[in-house]
Design an enzyme around this catalytic site. Sequence first.
Site, short mmCIF file in Angstrom:
data_model
loop_
_atom_site.label_atom_id
_atom_site.label_comp_id
_atom_site.label_asym_id
_atom_site.label_seq_id
_atom_site.Cartn_x
_atom_site.Cartn_y
_atom_site.Cartn_z
N GLN A 1 0.81 -1.22 0.00
CA GLN A 1 0.00 0.00 0.00
C GLN A 1 0.84 1.27 0.00
O GLN A 1 0.33 2.35 -0.26
CB GLN A 1 -0.93 0.01 1.21
CG GLN A 1 -0.23 0.20 2.54
CD GLN A 1 -1.16 0.06 3.73
OE1 GLN A 1 -1.60 -1.05 4.06
NE2 GLN A 1 -1.48 1.17 4.36
N HIS B 1 -5.80 -1.12 11.77
CA HIS B 1 -5.23 -1.68 10.55
C HIS B 1 -6.11 -2.79 10.00
O HIS B 1 -6.55 -3.68 10.74
CB HIS B 1 -3.82 -2.21 10.84
CG HIS B 1 -3.04 -2.60 9.62
ND1 HIS B 1 -2.95 -1.81 8.49
CD2 HIS B 1 -2.31 -3.72 9.34
CE1 HIS B 1 -2.21 -2.41 7.59
NE2 HIS B 1 -1.80 -3.56 8.08
#
Length: 346
Positions: free
Chosen positions: A146, A289
């Site tokens: 990411q 997360h």
Amino acid sequence: MALTLKNNLIFAAVLVVVLSCASQAWSRSLNELASMNERHEMWMAKYGRVYKDNAEKEMRFKTFKANVEYIEAFNRAGNKPYKLAINEFADLTNEEFQESRNGYKRPYSSNPKSSEMSSFKYENVTAVPSTMDWRTKGAVTPIKDQGQCGCCWAFSAVAAVEGITKLSTGKLISLSEQELVDCDTSGEDQGCNGGLMGDAFEFIIQNKGLTTEANYPYEATDGSCNKAKSASHAAQITGYEDVPSKNEAALLKAVANQPVSVAIDAGGSDFQFYSSGVFTGDCGTDLDHGVTAVGYGTSDDGTKYWLVKNSWGSSWGENGYIRMQRDIDAKEGLCDIAMQPSYPSA
């Protein structure tokens, strides 16, 4: 007079010894510093790190040195079943790391649409295999990265959709996280500023599908929605369900049947530098997360674990994965992994 001379000689001898020891310690310190400088330079070369000026380099060196010392002290202690390593994040403080690499938004209240879903289709499942690894069944795409964009929620949701697409169609297709980052912005999901996996599933349902990674490649930054690309659907889902919260047994049933999106507390230096082994780690209950549970098993020493796919690149952890301890006493699971799991249907 003789006594005074003798005392002076003793004092001089002691002083020589003290100065010699101090000199050796100072020399060792210089050598260690030089060695650390060399290690930093090698690390910079390995990961292509370039700093804008000497001031930034000095600041990053201090952080690198502190992190290396922590990692090596942890591994020397050898009192945990997992190891840490000097990875590409070694010049970041833990606060900086979390800010750039996480991005799960814990909802202030339950998602209204989600809370209406009372069904859990795997509730009555009894035949649960002792181990599961969806990678070996071709339902997991290679590890993605990411970058410095807080869109872990998109990677978690996409991995779960890739999994159910494989199971329903027989085709493993790498799907587009960037489409979610750019186009799923009308609610809680706000690209690199964080989001929720459930809201991502909602977008995919309303959009009638998601396009491929190849068609809408990842840019690691917020962008404008390309509606033409977003209209080219490669995979569809019909709905999604939540796994009953605070219930690792229910989560086990779900993961036995498909990859599942989960939220965890990924704070702490141990998570930042995790390298191998079953993580029993230092984490709390602040979900920050989004990741994907793609299996489970038991280690050689008998520790049960979840197999979790992360989105920090393949140089982190066990080639991009982490094994997290399973079946601990807390109902929420380690790092709250069993708090808010969900999975798509197709």
